[in-house]
Design a protein around this motif. Structure first.
Motif, PDB file in Angstrom:
ATOM      1  N   PHE A 151     -49.647   1.839 -21.865  1.00  0.00           N
ATOM      2  CA  PHE A 151     -50.613   2.122 -20.617  1.00  0.00           C
ATOM      3  C   PHE A 151     -49.858   1.476 -19.297  1.00  0.00           C
ATOM      4  CE2 PHE A 151     -53.366   0.903 -17.185  1.00  0.00           C
ATOM      5  CZ  PHE A 151     -54.105   1.932 -16.925  1.00  0.00           C
ATOM      6  N   GLY A 152     -49.321   0.389 -19.480  1.00  0.00           N
ATOM      7  CA  GLY A 152     -48.628  -0.431 -18.384  1.00  0.00           C
ATOM      8  C   GLY A 152     -47.364   0.756 -17.988  1.00  0.00           C
ATOM      9  N   ILE A 153     -46.442   0.853 -19.145  1.00  0.00           N
ATOM     10  CA  ILE A 153     -45.198   1.518 -18.731  1.00  0.00           C
ATOM     11  C   ILE A 153     -45.461   3.209 -18.117  1.00  0.00           C
ATOM     12  CG2 ILE A 153     -43.546   2.442 -20.112  1.00  0.00           C
ATOM     13  CD1 ILE A 153     -43.385   0.323 -22.131  1.00  0.00           C
ATOM     14  N   VAL A 154     -46.498   3.786 -18.742  1.00  0.00           N
ATOM     15  CA  VAL A 154     -46.699   5.023 -18.474  1.00  0.00           C
ATOM     16  C   VAL A 154     -47.429   4.856 -16.871  1.00  0.00           C
ATOM     17  CG1 VAL A 154     -47.895   7.138 -18.585  1.00  0.00           C
ATOM     18  CG2 VAL A 154     -47.112   5.859 -20.764  1.00  0.00           C
ATOM     19  N   LEU A 155     -48.111   4.084 -16.650  1.00  0.00           N
ATOM     20  CA  LEU A 155     -48.567   4.127 -15.361  1.00  0.00           C
ATOM     21  C   LEU A 155     -47.674   3.710 -14.221  1.00  0.00           C
ATOM     22  CD1 LEU A 155     -51.178   4.128 -13.525  1.00  0.00           C
ATOM     23  CD2 LEU A 155     -51.353   1.610 -14.095  1.00  0.00           C
ATOM     24  N   ALA A 156     -46.644   2.715 -14.662  1.00  0.00           N
ATOM     25  CA  ALA A 156     -45.566   2.379 -13.725  1.00  0.00           C
ATOM     26  C   ALA A 156     -44.648   3.504 -13.458  1.00  0.00           C
ATOM     27  CB  ALA A 156     -44.761   1.316 -14.257  1.00  0.00           C
ATOM     28  N   ILE A 157     -44.369   4.422 -14.446  1.00  0.00           N
ATOM     29  CA  ILE A 157     -43.558   5.631 -14.310  1.00  0.00           C
ATOM     30  C   ILE A 157     -44.130   6.770 -13.774  1.00  0.00           C
ATOM     31  CG2 ILE A 157     -42.120   7.322 -15.641  1.00  0.00           C
ATOM     32  CD1 ILE A 157     -41.509   5.214 -17.836  1.00  0.00           C
ATOM     33  N   ALA A 158     -45.098   7.141 -14.213  1.00  0.00           N
ATOM     34  CA  ALA A 158     -45.812   8.486 -13.822  1.00  0.00           C
ATOM     35  C   ALA A 158     -47.137   8.059 -12.634  1.00  0.00           C
ATOM     36  CB  ALA A 158     -46.547   9.201 -14.955  1.00  0.00           C
ATOM     37  N   ARG A 159     -47.467   6.981 -12.530  1.00  0.00           N
ATOM     38  CA  ARG A 159     -48.599   6.576 -11.505  1.00  0.00           C
ATOM     39  C   ARG A 159     -49.896   7.495 -11.908  1.00  0.00           C
ATOM     40  NH1 ARG A 159     -47.966   1.945  -9.379  1.00  0.00           N
ATOM     41  NH2 ARG A 159     -49.127   2.743  -7.444  1.00  0.00           N
ATOM     42  N   ILE A 160     -50.179   7.996 -12.954  1.00  0.00           N
ATOM     43  CA  ILE A 160     -51.276   8.728 -13.238  1.00  0.00           C
ATOM     44  C   ILE A 160     -52.204   7.854 -14.365  1.00  0.00           C
ATOM     45  CG2 ILE A 160     -52.250  10.839 -14.203  1.00  0.00           C
ATOM     46  CD1 ILE A 160     -49.325  12.148 -13.332  1.00  0.00           C
ATOM     47  N   VAL A 161     -53.234   7.443 -13.846  1.00  0.00           N
ATOM     48  CA  VAL A 161     -54.327   6.617 -14.638  1.00  0.00           C
ATOM     49  C   VAL A 161     -54.603   7.515 -16.089  1.00  0.00           C
ATOM     50  CG1 VAL A 161     -56.311   5.385 -14.883  1.00  0.00           C
ATOM     51  CG2 VAL A 161     -54.883   5.372 -12.868  1.00  0.00           C
ATOM     52  N   SER A 162     -55.165   8.575 -15.855  1.00  0.00           N
ATOM     53  CA  SER A 162     -55.568   9.292 -16.840  1.00  0.00           C
ATOM     54  C   SER A 162     -54.516   9.437 -18.037  1.00  0.00           C
ATOM     55  CB  SER A 162     -55.923  10.726 -16.522  1.00  0.00           C
ATOM     56  OG  SER A 162     -55.081  11.364 -15.784  1.00  0.00           O
ATOM     57  N   LEU A 163     -53.258  10.019 -17.562  1.00  0.00           N
ATOM     58  CA  LEU A 163     -52.206  10.223 -18.484  1.00  0.00           C
ATOM     59  C   LEU A 163     -51.876   8.791 -19.246  1.00  0.00           C
ATOM     60  CD1 LEU A 163     -50.062  11.769 -19.870  1.00  0.00           C
ATOM     61  CD2 LEU A 163     -48.655  11.096 -17.807  1.00  0.00           C
ATOM     62  N   SER A 164     -51.993   7.641 -18.492  1.00  0.00           N
ATOM     63  CA  SER A 164     -51.798   6.431 -19.034  1.00  0.00           C
ATOM     64  C   SER A 164     -52.839   6.069 -20.058  1.00  0.00           C
ATOM     65  CB  SER A 164     -51.706   5.435 -18.049  1.00  0.00           C
ATOM     66  OG  SER A 164     -50.948   5.659 -17.066  1.00  0.00           O
ATOM     67  N   SER A 165     -53.989   6.395 -19.810  1.00  0.00           N
ATOM     68  CA  SER A 165     -55.205   6.082 -20.685  1.00  0.00           C
ATOM     69  C   SER A 165     -55.127   6.823 -21.989  1.00  0.00           C
ATOM     70  CB  SER A 165     -56.395   6.291 -19.997  1.00  0.00           C
ATOM     71  OG  SER A 165     -56.796   5.335 -18.693  1.00  0.00           O
ATOM     72  N   ILE A 166     -54.740   8.028 -21.789  1.00  0.00           N
ATOM     73  CA  ILE A 166     -54.830   9.070 -23.054  1.00  0.00           C
ATOM     74  C   ILE A 166     -53.590   8.468 -23.891  1.00  0.00           C
ATOM     75  CG2 ILE A 166     -54.293  11.317 -23.568  1.00  0.00           C
ATOM     76  CD1 ILE A 166     -55.591  12.332 -21.129  1.00  0.00           C
ATOM     77  N   LEU A 167     -52.516   8.318 -23.372  1.00  0.00           N
ATOM     78  CA  LEU A 167     -51.411   8.010 -24.214  1.00  0.00           C
ATOM     79  C   LEU A 167     -51.788   6.456 -24.740  1.00  0.00           C
ATOM     80  CD1 LEU A 167     -48.333   9.265 -22.326  1.00  0.00           C
ATOM     81  CD2 LEU A 167     -49.165  10.133 -24.049  1.00  0.00           C
ATOM     82  N   ALA A 168     -52.362   5.601 -24.136  1.00  0.00           N
ATOM     83  CA  ALA A 168     -52.649   4.380 -24.913  1.00  0.00           C
ATOM     84  C   ALA A 168     -53.809   4.477 -25.836  1.00  0.00           C
ATOM     85  CB  ALA A 168     -53.271   3.543 -23.674  1.00  0.00           C
ATOM     86  N   ALA A 169     -54.538   5.460 -25.762  1.00  0.00           N
ATOM     87  CA  ALA A 169     -55.592   5.638 -26.925  1.00  0.00           C
ATOM     88  C   ALA A 169     -54.812   6.255 -28.167  1.00  0.00           C
ATOM     89  CB  ALA A 169     -56.717   6.924 -26.420  1.00  0.00           C
ATOM     90  N   LEU A 170     -53.773   7.328 -27.909  1.00  0.00           N
ATOM     91  CA  LEU A 170     -53.017   7.611 -29.021  1.00  0.00           C
ATOM     92  C   LEU A 170     -52.151   6.807 -29.602  1.00  0.00           C
ATOM     93  CD1 LEU A 170     -52.123  11.142 -27.462  1.00  0.00           C
ATOM     94  CD2 LEU A 170     -53.499  10.873 -29.081  1.00  0.00           C
ATOM     95  N   THR A 171     -51.532   5.873 -28.814  1.00  0.00           N
ATOM     96  CA  THR A 171     -50.789   4.804 -29.483  1.00  0.00           C
ATOM     97  C   THR A 171     -51.665   3.901 -30.037  1.00  0.00           C
ATOM     98  OG1 THR A 171     -49.686   4.748 -27.471  1.00  0.00           O
ATOM     99  CG2 THR A 171     -49.413   2.596 -28.770  1.00  0.00           C
ATOM    100  N   ALA A 172     -52.933   3.535 -29.889  1.00  0.00           N
ATOM    101  CA  ALA A 172     -53.797   2.702 -30.548  1.00  0.00           C
ATOM    102  C   ALA A 172     -53.984   3.261 -31.878  1.00  0.00           C
ATOM    103  CB  ALA A 172     -55.147   2.474 -29.758  1.00  0.00           C
ATOM    104  N   ILE A 173     -54.239   4.642 -31.929  1.00  0.00           N
ATOM    105  CA  ILE A 173     -54.542   5.361 -33.150  1.00  0.00           C
ATOM    106  C   ILE A 173     -53.384   5.182 -34.229  1.00  0.00           C
ATOM    107  CG2 ILE A 173     -55.012   7.707 -34.303  1.00  0.00           C
ATOM    108  CD1 ILE A 173     -56.759   8.370 -31.724  1.00  0.00           C
ATOM    109  N   VAL A 174     -52.177   5.596 -33.723  1.00  0.00           N
ATOM    110  CA  VAL A 174     -51.046   5.459 -34.544  1.00  0.00           C
ATOM    111  C   VAL A 174     -50.803   3.991 -35.065  1.00  0.00           C
ATOM    112  CG1 VAL A 174     -48.517   5.512 -34.388  1.00  0.00           C
ATOM    113  CG2 VAL A 174     -49.778   7.236 -33.107  1.00  0.00           C
ATOM    114  N   LEU A 175     -50.866   2.975 -34.200  1.00  0.00           N
ATOM    115  CA  LEU A 175     -50.820   1.643 -34.707  1.00  0.00           C
ATOM    116  C   LEU A 175     -51.644   1.041 -35.454  1.00  0.00           C
ATOM    117  CD1 LEU A 175     -49.873   0.004 -31.230  1.00  0.00           C
ATOM    118  CD2 LEU A 175     -48.364   0.405 -33.097  1.00  0.00           C
TER     119      LEU A 175
END
Length: 228
Positions: A151-175
């Protein structure tokens, strides 16, 4: 009966934790406003940031995370204690080993649902990302830390909260599928992750057409910005 009573109490407490409208309360307490009438009209930390400022937003974000943490603590500690107190014969360690992960799973679902469907806000609310992070950190900190890092990395790069949240959720599922975790934990993270993503479906549509606003952007498009 003791088993079902303890489980029901845990679900109610978890739901009430989740349904506490922290962003709404911040607006009322700090400025006497209904935050749902300002900015993106949502109650998440992003809209609090835009409407009230960074420190209120940080407090709301931390409070929303703690709601998830609290629900898991209740499921792991209070519910087994209540089960033992109500049961005519104390449950064995094996019984608790089997029962507690399922209690955690149900409490996690209840707190996520409470955040997004608050009884105090006519069953409306946020998108459960911050509360979901709290659930992850309390349930399995490596999974939670991994999701938070993405979430933090994507937010720092893209500055889009929704994208950061979605990718964080997908990461949690994979982990959670990659790590050694009880089945109820995996079901919770998979189901909860999908729920958070579905809650962002309008944001996904805007991401696909390139109209999703970035964090800190001003103007009319901020009404569409994602909330946590």
């Amino acid at each position: 009966m003791a088993f079902w009573t303890a489980g029901a109490v845990g679900l109610v407490i978890a739901y009430l934790f989740g349904s506490t409208p922290t962003g709404y309360l911040a607006g009322k307490l700090l400025k006497g406003i209904d935050i749902r009438e300002h900015g993106s009209k949502a109650t998440g930390a992003t809209n609090v940031l835009r409407t009230l400022g960074k420190w209120p937003a940080l407090v709301v974000l931390v409070a929303d995370v703690l709601k998830g943490v609290g629900a898991i603590i209740v499921a792991r500690s209070f519910c087994p204690w209540l089960y033992s107190e109500l049961s005519p014969t104390p449950p064995t360690a094996f019984d608790l080993q089997i029962w507690v992960p399922w209690a955690v799973c149900l409490a996690g679902i209840a707190v996520l649902f409470g955040h997004s469907r608050s009884i105090w806000l006519n069953f409306t609310g946020g998108k459960s990302a911050a509360t979901g992070l709290g659930v992850l950190l309390a349930m399995s900190w490596p999974v939670g830390l991994g999701a938070a890092t993405v979430f933090g990395i994507v937010l720092a790069i893209a500055r889009i909260v929704s994208l950061s949240s979605i990718l964080a959720a997908l990461t949690a599922i994979v982990l959670v599928c990659g790590f050694e975790q009880p089945l109820p934990y995996r079901l919770l993270v998979i189901g909860g992750g999908i729920y958070v993503i579905v809650r962002h479906r309008a944001n996904i549509q805007r991401l696909l057409v390139g109209t999703e606003p970035r964090l800190g952007r001003s103007g009319p498009d901020t009404k569409a910005e994602a909330q946590v």
